[in-house]
Motif scaffolding. Structure first.
Motif, PDB file in Angstrom:
ATOM      1  N   LYS A 163       0.831  -1.205   0.000  1.00  0.00           N
ATOM      2  CA  LYS A 163       0.000   0.000   0.000  1.00  0.00           C
ATOM      3  C   LYS A 163       0.867   1.257   0.000  1.00  0.00           C
ATOM      4  CE  LYS A 163      -3.739   2.309   2.499  1.00  0.00           C
ATOM      5  NZ  LYS A 163      -4.593   2.305   3.717  1.00  0.00           N
ATOM      6  N   LEU A 164       1.911   1.252   0.845  1.00  0.00           N
ATOM      7  CA  LEU A 164       2.817   2.403   0.890  1.00  0.00           C
ATOM      8  C   LEU A 164       3.528   2.571  -0.453  1.00  0.00           C
ATOM      9  CD1 LEU A 164       4.477   1.927   4.410  1.00  0.00           C
ATOM     10  CD2 LEU A 164       2.683   3.546   3.782  1.00  0.00           C
ATOM     11  N   ARG A 165       3.955   1.457  -1.034  1.00  0.00           N
ATOM     12  CA  ARG A 165       4.668   1.503  -2.310  1.00  0.00           C
ATOM     13  C   ARG A 165       3.768   2.063  -3.415  1.00  0.00           C
ATOM     14  NH1 ARG A 165       6.179  -1.493  -6.921  1.00  0.00           N
ATOM     15  NH2 ARG A 165       8.432  -1.391  -7.335  1.00  0.00           N
ATOM     16  N   GLU A 166       2.501   1.659  -3.403  1.00  0.00           N
ATOM     17  CA  GLU A 166       1.570   2.128  -4.435  1.00  0.00           C
ATOM     18  C   GLU A 166       1.360   3.638  -4.340  1.00  0.00           C
ATOM     19  OE1 GLU A 166      -3.009   1.288  -5.997  1.00  0.00           O
ATOM     20  OE2 GLU A 166      -2.203   0.183  -4.293  1.00  0.00           O
ATOM     21  N   GLU A 167       1.190   4.137  -3.092  1.00  0.00           N
ATOM     22  CA  GLU A 167       0.998   5.574  -2.904  1.00  0.00           C
ATOM     23  C   GLU A 167       2.237   6.347  -3.332  1.00  0.00           C
ATOM     24  OE1 GLU A 167      -1.203   6.979   0.685  1.00  0.00           O
ATOM     25  OE2 GLU A 167      -1.014   4.902   1.333  1.00  0.00           O
ATOM     26  N   LEU A 168       3.404   5.818  -2.969  1.00  0.00           N
ATOM     27  CA  LEU A 168       4.651   6.480  -3.350  1.00  0.00           C
ATOM     28  C   LEU A 168       4.846   6.434  -4.867  1.00  0.00           C
ATOM     29  CD1 LEU A 168       7.194   7.884  -2.293  1.00  0.00           C
ATOM     30  CD2 LEU A 168       8.271   5.643  -2.092  1.00  0.00           C
ATOM     31  N   LEU A 205       7.616   2.966   8.655  1.00  0.00           N
ATOM     32  CA  LEU A 205       8.887   2.262   8.535  1.00  0.00           C
ATOM     33  C   LEU A 205       9.592   2.169   9.883  1.00  0.00           C
ATOM     34  CD1 LEU A 205      10.324   3.690   5.181  1.00  0.00           C
ATOM     35  CD2 LEU A 205       9.381   1.414   5.587  1.00  0.00           C
ATOM     36  N   LYS A 206       9.587   3.249  10.648  1.00  0.00           N
ATOM     37  CA  LYS A 206      10.228   3.238  11.964  1.00  0.00           C
ATOM     38  C   LYS A 206       9.538   2.247  12.898  1.00  0.00           C
ATOM     39  CE  LYS A 206      12.294   7.869  12.073  1.00  0.00           C
ATOM     40  NZ  LYS A 206      12.251   9.210  12.702  1.00  0.00           N
ATOM     41  N   ARG A 207       8.201   2.183  12.812  1.00  0.00           N
ATOM     42  CA  ARG A 207       7.466   1.227  13.650  1.00  0.00           C
ATOM     43  C   ARG A 207       7.819  -0.206  13.288  1.00  0.00           C
ATOM     44  NH1 ARG A 207       2.964  -1.400  12.579  1.00  0.00           N
ATOM     45  NH2 ARG A 207       2.269  -0.004  10.928  1.00  0.00           N
ATOM     46  N   LEU A 208       7.891  -0.483  11.990  1.00  0.00           N
ATOM     47  CA  LEU A 208       8.237  -1.831  11.544  1.00  0.00           C
ATOM     48  C   LEU A 208       9.670  -2.191  11.927  1.00  0.00           C
ATOM     49  CD1 LEU A 208       6.576  -1.834   8.001  1.00  0.00           C
ATOM     50  CD2 LEU A 208       5.798  -3.071  10.021  1.00  0.00           C
ATOM     51  N   ILE A 209      10.584  -1.228  11.785  1.00  0.00           N
ATOM     52  CA  ILE A 209      11.984  -1.465  12.155  1.00  0.00           C
ATOM     53  C   ILE A 209      12.097  -1.743  13.652  1.00  0.00           C
ATOM     54  CG2 ILE A 209      14.226  -0.310  12.403  1.00  0.00           C
ATOM     55  CD1 ILE A 209      13.580   1.076   9.679  1.00  0.00           C
ATOM     56  N   ASP A 210      11.391  -0.964  14.462  1.00  0.00           N
ATOM     57  CA  ASP A 210      11.426  -1.166  15.917  1.00  0.00           C
ATOM     58  C   ASP A 210      10.848  -2.524  16.308  1.00  0.00           C
ATOM     59  OD1 ASP A 210      12.571   1.300  16.272  1.00  0.00           O
ATOM     60  OD2 ASP A 210      10.704   2.333  16.779  1.00  0.00           O
ATOM     61  N   ARG A 403      16.316 -10.113   6.449  1.00  0.00           N
ATOM     62  CA  ARG A 403      16.357  -9.545   5.096  1.00  0.00           C
ATOM     63  C   ARG A 403      15.363  -8.402   4.977  1.00  0.00           C
ATOM     64  NH1 ARG A 403      14.066  -9.567   0.150  1.00  0.00           N
ATOM     65  NH2 ARG A 403      12.257 -10.754   0.834  1.00  0.00           N
ATOM     66  N   HIS A 404      14.156  -8.601   5.530  1.00  0.00           N
ATOM     67  CA  HIS A 404      13.156  -7.534   5.523  1.00  0.00           C
ATOM     68  C   HIS A 404      13.646  -6.335   6.335  1.00  0.00           C
ATOM     69  CE1 HIS A 404       9.866 -10.852   4.917  1.00  0.00           C
ATOM     70  NE2 HIS A 404      10.644 -10.693   3.876  1.00  0.00           N
ATOM     71  N   TYR A 405      14.262  -6.621   7.468  1.00  0.00           N
ATOM     72  CA  TYR A 405      14.774  -5.568   8.345  1.00  0.00           C
ATOM     73  C   TYR A 405      15.803  -4.720   7.594  1.00  0.00           C
ATOM     74  CZ  TYR A 405      17.246  -3.443  12.320  1.00  0.00           C
ATOM     75  OH  TYR A 405      17.834  -2.562  13.195  1.00  0.00           O
ATOM     76  N   ASP A 406      16.698  -5.362   6.877  1.00  0.00           N
ATOM     77  CA  ASP A 406      17.730  -4.654   6.122  1.00  0.00           C
ATOM     78  C   ASP A 406      17.098  -3.786   5.036  1.00  0.00           C
ATOM     79  OD1 ASP A 406      20.566  -4.220   5.370  1.00  0.00           O
ATOM     80  OD2 ASP A 406      20.002  -5.280   3.547  1.00  0.00           O
ATOM     81  N   SER A 407      16.096  -4.325   4.335  1.00  0.00           N
ATOM     82  CA  SER A 407      15.426  -3.548   3.277  1.00  0.00           C
ATOM     83  C   SER A 407      14.650  -2.373   3.860  1.00  0.00           C
ATOM     84  CB  SER A 407      14.473  -4.452   2.483  1.00  0.00           C
ATOM     85  OG  SER A 407      15.193  -5.405   1.735  1.00  0.00           O
ATOM     86  N   LEU A 408      14.065  -2.565   5.039  1.00  0.00           N
ATOM     87  CA  LEU A 408      13.329  -1.468   5.688  1.00  0.00           C
ATOM     88  C   LEU A 408      14.274  -0.343   6.095  1.00  0.00           C
ATOM     89  CD1 LEU A 408      10.885  -3.557   7.920  1.00  0.00           C
ATOM     90  CD2 LEU A 408      10.220  -2.058   6.030  1.00  0.00           C
ATOM     91  N   ILE A 409      15.460  -0.709   6.602  1.00  0.00           N
ATOM     92  CA  ILE A 409      16.460   0.300   6.964  1.00  0.00           C
ATOM     93  C   ILE A 409      16.849   1.122   5.733  1.00  0.00           C
ATOM     94  CG2 ILE A 409      18.866   0.623   7.663  1.00  0.00           C
ATOM     95  CD1 ILE A 409      17.213   0.003  10.048  1.00  0.00           C
ATOM     96  N   LYS A 410      17.097   0.426   4.622  1.00  0.00           N
ATOM     97  CA  LYS A 410      17.488   1.116   3.386  1.00  0.00           C
ATOM     98  C   LYS A 410      16.334   1.956   2.844  1.00  0.00           C
ATOM     99  CE  LYS A 410      20.945  -2.333   2.058  1.00  0.00           C
ATOM    100  NZ  LYS A 410      21.278  -3.450   1.133  1.00  0.00           N
ATOM    101  N   SER A 411      15.098   1.456   2.984  1.00  0.00           N
ATOM    102  CA  SER A 411      13.926   2.222   2.551  1.00  0.00           C
ATOM    103  C   SER A 411      13.798   3.506   3.358  1.00  0.00           C
ATOM    104  CB  SER A 411      12.645   1.391   2.710  1.00  0.00           C
ATOM    105  OG  SER A 411      12.679   0.226   1.934  1.00  0.00           O
ATOM    106  N   LEU A 412      14.025   3.393   4.667  1.00  0.00           N
ATOM    107  CA  LEU A 412      13.932   4.568   5.546  1.00  0.00           C
ATOM    108  C   LEU A 412      14.985   5.607   5.174  1.00  0.00           C
ATOM    109  CD1 LEU A 412      12.690   5.963   8.004  1.00  0.00           C
ATOM    110  CD2 LEU A 412      14.319   4.712   9.450  1.00  0.00           C
TER     111      LEU A 412
END
Length: 466
Positions: A163-168, A205-210, A403-412
Motif C-alpha cells: 500500500k505504501l509503495r503504491e501511494e509512493l 517504517l520506523k514502527r516496523l523497524i522497531d 532480510r526484511h529488516y535490512d530492506s526497511l532500513i534502506k527504505s527509511l
C-alpha cells in the motif's frame, strides 16, 4: 521465469510412518500420475475434477507397489499454481523410494529445496514475504512465532508495504511527469500532500523497524544465563524450570563444568536457559575452562539470572551486594534478575531482611526454593515481563526476517533523503532518484524486484518437498 518441467518430492518427513505424501507438480503432473495409477473404479485420472480424491494402486508395469489415495489439484487452483498430484501412500521408506523412482523414470525430476513454494511465488500465488513466511511457519515452535508467521502468510506485512509503495509510486509518476515539462516549470505533484505521505511512510517504517527487536526474540528465543557460585543450586533451578532432570545435581562443588542448554516456552515465548559452571577461583584446568565459557555465555545472553544461596547471602551480604553491583556495571543493558535460592531454610523475617538489603540497588529479588519448586512460577512471570508482547496482543505487524529488516532500513534512508529534498526545495530530477531507491527497496521485500541470486538464497533454506 517459468518452469516447464515437472518436479517430484516427498512432502512429508523422511523415514517410516503411518502414511507418506509424494507431491508432483508441473505441466506433466497429470499424465505422469495417470501412467502409474490404477483406480479401483476404473476411472481415467486425467479426466477427473480438481480437488478430488481417488482410491487405487500405484503400479510399475504388472507389479503393484502400494494401495494409495491420489488427490488432484488443477492449476491455477493449487498451491503452486500448476497441475499438482499428491499421492498418499503407506509410510514405509522402501515404498516411498519405489514410488519416487518410478515417477522419475516416467519423466519427473527431483524438486530442489523450496521449489514448490518458489513456483507458487513465480506463478503469482503469493508474494515473496508470504513465501518466506511458509518456512517460518514450518519452523515455528511456540505460539508467538506461529502467530506471526500466520499473519505474514495471510499477507499482513506485505499488504502494508504494498500500500505504501503504491501511494509512493503514484507521486513518483507525477514527479516524472514534471520532468517531461521541465521547461514549462509546472508542478503536478502537490508538495504538501507529498510531504504528508513521506512523513506517514517514515512513521510506518520506523514502527516496523522497531518491531524487529521483539520479532527477533520471538523467532529465535531469549537466551537466559543462570550464573552464580558453585553449589548454589543452578542445575537444580534449571531442572525446576524445565520440570525434568536435565542437569546433574550434586553436593560436590564444580559438578557443572560445561554449559548445559535447554528451551522452555513461557506464555507463548521461547526461552533458552543456559546452566553455567560456578564462578570461583580454581586450579582445576577443566573447571577453569567451564568458568571461562560462563562469562562468554553472559555476553551472549539477553537476560542474566544471578543465583545466590540464602544462608551464604545472610553471612556475607555486603560481599554479594558488591558482586551484584559489579555485574550491573559490567552489563548495564542486560536485564539482571537476582534470585535467592533455598528460602525454605529461612524464616519470613529473614527473607524480608534480604529483600530490603537488595532494594538499595533498586533490585527486587526473586525468592525461590529450586529443590521444592517454590517461587518458580513467579520467576517465569518475571522473565516474561522482559518481553514486550503488546504488539503481539494487538495483532500488529511484527518483522522477524533479517532480510526484511535490512530492506526497511534502506527504505527509511531513502525516504528521509526525499524528506530532506522536500524541505530544501530540491529539484524534481534529484528527488526522483531517491524515490526510485525507496520503491526498489520496498519491491525487494514483496518480490516485485528480484533476481536469481536473491531467490536462490531465500529458497535454499526451505525443506525439500515444500
Amino acid at each position: 521465469m517459468m518452469y516447464q518441467d515437472t518436479i517430484v518430492a516427498l512432502a512429508t518427513p523422511s523415514g517410516a510412518g503411518a502414511i507418506a505424501v509424494i507431491r508432483i507438480s508441473g505441466v506433466e503432473a497429470f499424465p505422469i500420475g495417470a501412467s502409474v495409477f490404477q483406480s479401483v473404479s476404473g476411472k481415467e485420472l486425467s479426466k477427473q475434477k480438481t480437488h478430488t480424491v481417488h482410491l487405487g494402486h500405484v503400479v510399475d508395469g504388472n507389479k503393484v507397489l502400494d494401495q494409495v489415495l491420489v488427490t488432484l489439484f488443477k492449476g491455477p487452483n493449487s498451491y503452486t499454481g500448476e497441475d499438482t498430484v499428491e499421492i498418499s501412500c503407506h509410510g514405509s521408506a522402501f515404498i516411498q523410494q519405489q514410488i519416487i523412482q518410478l515417477l522419475l523414470r516416467k519423466g519427473g525430476r527431483m524438486a530442489q529445496a523450496g521449489e514448490f513454494t518458489l513456483r507458487s511465488f513465480l506463478n503469482g500465488k503469493m508474494d515473496l514475504s508470504q513465501a518466506e513466511a511458509v518456512a517460518d511457519l514450518i519452523s515455528s515452535d511456540n505460539e508467538a512465532s506461529h502467530q506471526i508467521a500466520m499473519q505474514q502468510m495471510r499477507g499482513g506485512f506485505s499488504s502494508e508495504i504494498a500500500k505504501l509503495r503504491e501511494e509512493l509510486l503514484n507521486f513518483a509518476s507525477l514527479i516524472e511527469l514534471e520532468l517531461d515539462f521541465a521547461e514549462e516549470d509546472v508542478e503536478f505533484a502537490d508538495r504538501t500532500q507529498f510531504t504528508d505521505l513521506v512523513t506517514r511512510i517514515e512513521f510506518v517504517l520506523k514502527r516496523l523497524i522497531d518491531s524487529f527487536a521483539i520479532g527477533n526474540v520471538i523467532k529465535n528465543g531469549i537466551p537466559v544465563a543462570i550464573v552464580g557460585e558453585p553449589n548454589v543450586g543452578k542445575s537444580t533451578l534449571l531442572n525446576a524450570l524445565l520440570n525434568e532432570e536435565r542437569a546433574i545435581v550434586s553436593e560436590i562443588a564444580g559438578t557443572t563444568r560445561d554449559t548445559i542448554e535447554d528451551e522452555l516456552v513461557i506464555g507463548g515465548i521461547g526461552f533458552r536457559f543456559i546452566d553455567t559452571a560456578g564462578i570461583r577461583e580454581t586450579e582445576d584446568v577443566v573447571e577453569s575452562i567451564g568458568i571461562k565459557k560462563t562469562f562468554e555465555k553472559i555476553e551472549q545472553a539477553q537476560v542474566v539470572l544471578y543465583l545466590f544461596e540464602s544462608l551464604k547471602f545472610q553471612v556475607s551480604s555486603l560481599e554479594y551486594i558488591t558482586e551484584i553491583q559489579k555485574v550491573k556495571n559490567k552489563y548495564p543493558l542486560k536485564p539482571l534478575v537476582v534470585v535467592i535460592n533455598k528460602i525454605d531454610l529461612l524464616s519470613a523475617e529473614e527473607i524480608l531482611s534480604i529483600q530490603q538489603q537488595l532494594e538499595t540497588l533498586n533490585l527486587k529479588p526473586e525468592t525461590i526454593s529450586a529443590k521444592n519448586s517454590t517461587g518458580i512460577d513467579q520467576l517465569k512471570n518475571q522473565l516474561l515481563s522482559f518481553v514486550n508482547t503488546g504488539a503481539l496482543r494487538n495483532n500488529e505487524t511484527i518483522v522477524t526476517n533479517s532480510r526484511h529488516y535490512d530492506s526497511l532500513i534502506k527504505s527509511l534512508e531513502a525516504i528521509q533523503k526525499v524528506q530532506w529534498g522536500l524541505q530544501g526545495n530540491l529539484s524534481a530530477d534529484l528527488m526522483s532518484l531517491d524515490i526510485k531507491q525507496a520503491l526498489y527497496e520496498f519491491g525487494t521485500i514483496t518480490g516485485q524486484v528480484t533476481n536469481d541470486e536473491l531467490l536462490g538464497n531465500i529458497f535454499a533454506n526451505f525443506c525439500i518437498g515444500k
